[in-house]
Write a protein that holds these residues in place. Structure first.
Motif, mmCIF file in Angstrom:
data_model
loop_
_atom_site.group_PDB
_atom_site.id
_atom_site.type_symbol
_atom_site.label_atom_id
_atom_site.label_comp_id
_atom_site.label_asym_id
_atom_site.label_seq_id
_atom_site.Cartn_x
_atom_site.Cartn_y
_atom_site.Cartn_z
ATOM 1 N N ILE A 33 3.050 -5.284 5.796
ATOM 2 C CA ILE A 33 3.169 -4.743 4.431
ATOM 3 C C ILE A 33 2.690 -3.311 4.557
ATOM 4 C CG2 ILE A 33 3.011 -4.683 1.926
ATOM 5 C CD1 ILE A 33 2.175 -7.911 2.427
ATOM 6 N N ARG A 34 3.603 -2.261 4.037
ATOM 7 C CA ARG A 34 3.161 -0.986 3.967
ATOM 8 C C ARG A 34 3.531 -0.244 2.849
ATOM 9 N NH1 ARG A 34 7.981 -0.763 6.438
ATOM 10 N NH2 ARG A 34 9.254 1.220 6.415
ATOM 11 N N SER A 35 2.773 0.716 2.517
ATOM 12 C CA SER A 35 3.008 1.536 1.284
ATOM 13 C C SER A 35 4.266 2.600 1.598
ATOM 14 C CB SER A 35 1.779 2.414 1.088
ATOM 15 O OG SER A 35 0.732 1.590 0.386
ATOM 16 N N THR A 36 5.022 2.974 0.439
ATOM 17 C CA THR A 36 5.965 3.479 0.299
ATOM 18 C C THR A 36 6.006 4.856 1.242
ATOM 19 O OG1 THR A 36 5.662 4.387 -1.883
ATOM 20 C CG2 THR A 36 7.274 2.692 -1.624
ATOM 21 N N ASP A 37 4.869 5.493 1.452
ATOM 22 C CA ASP A 37 4.691 6.622 2.272
ATOM 23 C C ASP A 37 4.219 6.471 3.603
ATOM 24 O OD1 ASP A 37 1.958 5.769 1.676
ATOM 25 O OD2 ASP A 37 1.276 7.846 0.781
ATOM 26 N N GLU A 38 4.165 5.316 4.065
ATOM 27 C CA GLU A 38 3.700 4.922 5.511
ATOM 28 C C GLU A 38 5.013 4.725 6.530
ATOM 29 O OE1 GLU A 38 -0.294 2.738 5.838
ATOM 30 O OE2 GLU A 38 1.048 1.583 4.512
ATOM 31 N N ASP A 39 4.768 4.738 7.741
ATOM 32 C CA ASP A 39 5.823 4.903 8.678
ATOM 33 C C ASP A 39 5.592 3.298 9.249
ATOM 34 O OD1 ASP A 39 3.130 5.105 9.860
ATOM 35 O OD2 ASP A 39 4.199 5.923 11.749
ATOM 36 N N ILE A 40 6.786 2.833 10.035
ATOM 37 C CA ILE A 40 6.688 1.689 10.417
ATOM 38 C C ILE A 40 5.773 1.484 11.937
ATOM 39 C CG2 ILE A 40 8.247 -0.349 11.506
ATOM 40 C CD1 ILE A 40 10.489 0.991 9.762
ATOM 41 N N PRO A 41 5.019 0.473 11.860
ATOM 42 C CA PRO A 41 4.224 0.177 13.081
ATOM 43 C C PRO A 41 4.885 -0.490 14.255
ATOM 44 C CG PRO A 41 3.465 -1.217 11.194
ATOM 45 C CD PRO A 41 4.305 -0.304 10.785
ATOM 46 N N ASP A 42 4.390 -0.472 15.337
ATOM 47 C CA ASP A 42 5.180 -1.261 16.355
ATOM 48 C C ASP A 42 4.333 -2.635 16.406
ATOM 49 O OD1 ASP A 42 6.462 -2.768 18.450
ATOM 50 O OD2 ASP A 42 5.625 -1.274 19.970
ATOM 51 N N LEU A 43 4.691 -3.859 16.035
ATOM 52 C CA LEU A 43 4.012 -4.760 16.008
ATOM 53 C C LEU A 43 4.852 -5.908 16.861
ATOM 54 C CD1 LEU A 43 2.892 -5.041 12.297
ATOM 55 C CD2 LEU A 43 1.538 -4.449 14.400
#
Length: 169
Positions: A33-43
């Motif tokens: 879950i990320r905030s609307t201002d965060e990029d996508i992490p590589d998981l």
């Protein structure tokens, strides 16, 4: 297959777990879950699965400039759990920016609905473990999507328990 374990993590910790899992060839599931201002992490991990969601840590849909969790996102989580159980992964990392509120609310709902242990919460109870502050909107919506529903009285009892166990400021 043995019962999966849930772990709540911050984004930074989740990225480190994913890197280690890739290095060792281990399958891990991530609900990110990320905030609307965060990029996508590589998981990504070999044989694992990842669900990426984006919403802010708010419990009210009327806060200007913020996007709360939606019913559709809660249903995506319920559907993802079904997908996760078909993988070789036995650990589901529920992650948000700090690993305190949104991820704790989702993990608590999954624990309640499925009985899966939350490994890093005291007795799997994020409501009495002072390091968490579960987002109750996430908790309610995921429970509902999983086919369970907490009564207003139950939600009030959980909230009181969390408030009573919080450290004095």
């Amino acid at each position: 297959m043995k019962k999966p374990i849930i772990q709540i993590a911050s984004r930074r910790v989740a990225e480190a777990i994913a890197a280690l899992a890739r290095e060792k060839g281990k399958a891990v599931g991530f609900l990110s879950i990320r905030s609307t201002d965060e990029d996508i992490p590589d998981l990504s991990t070999p044989g694992g699965c990842v669900l990426y969601l984006q919403f802010d840590d708010v419990d009210d849909e009327n806060i200007a400039g913020c996007t709360p969790m939606s019913e559709e996102q809660a249903q995506l989580i319920a559907d993802f759990v079904d997908e996760f159980t078909t993988t070789n992964a036995n650990r589901l990392i529920v992650t948000c920016s700090a690993g305190v509120s949104r991820s704790a609310g989702v993990a608590a709902a999954l624990h309640e609905a499925l009985g899966w242990e939350i490994r890093n919460a005291y007795e799997s109870d994020v409501f009495t473990d002072g390091k968490f502050s579960p987002n109750m909107r996430c908790y309610r919506m995921v429970l509902r999507a999983m086919g369970c529903d907490a009564t207003p009285e139950e939600l009030e009892r959980l909230w009181r328990r969390a408030v009573d166990s919080a450290d004095a400021v």
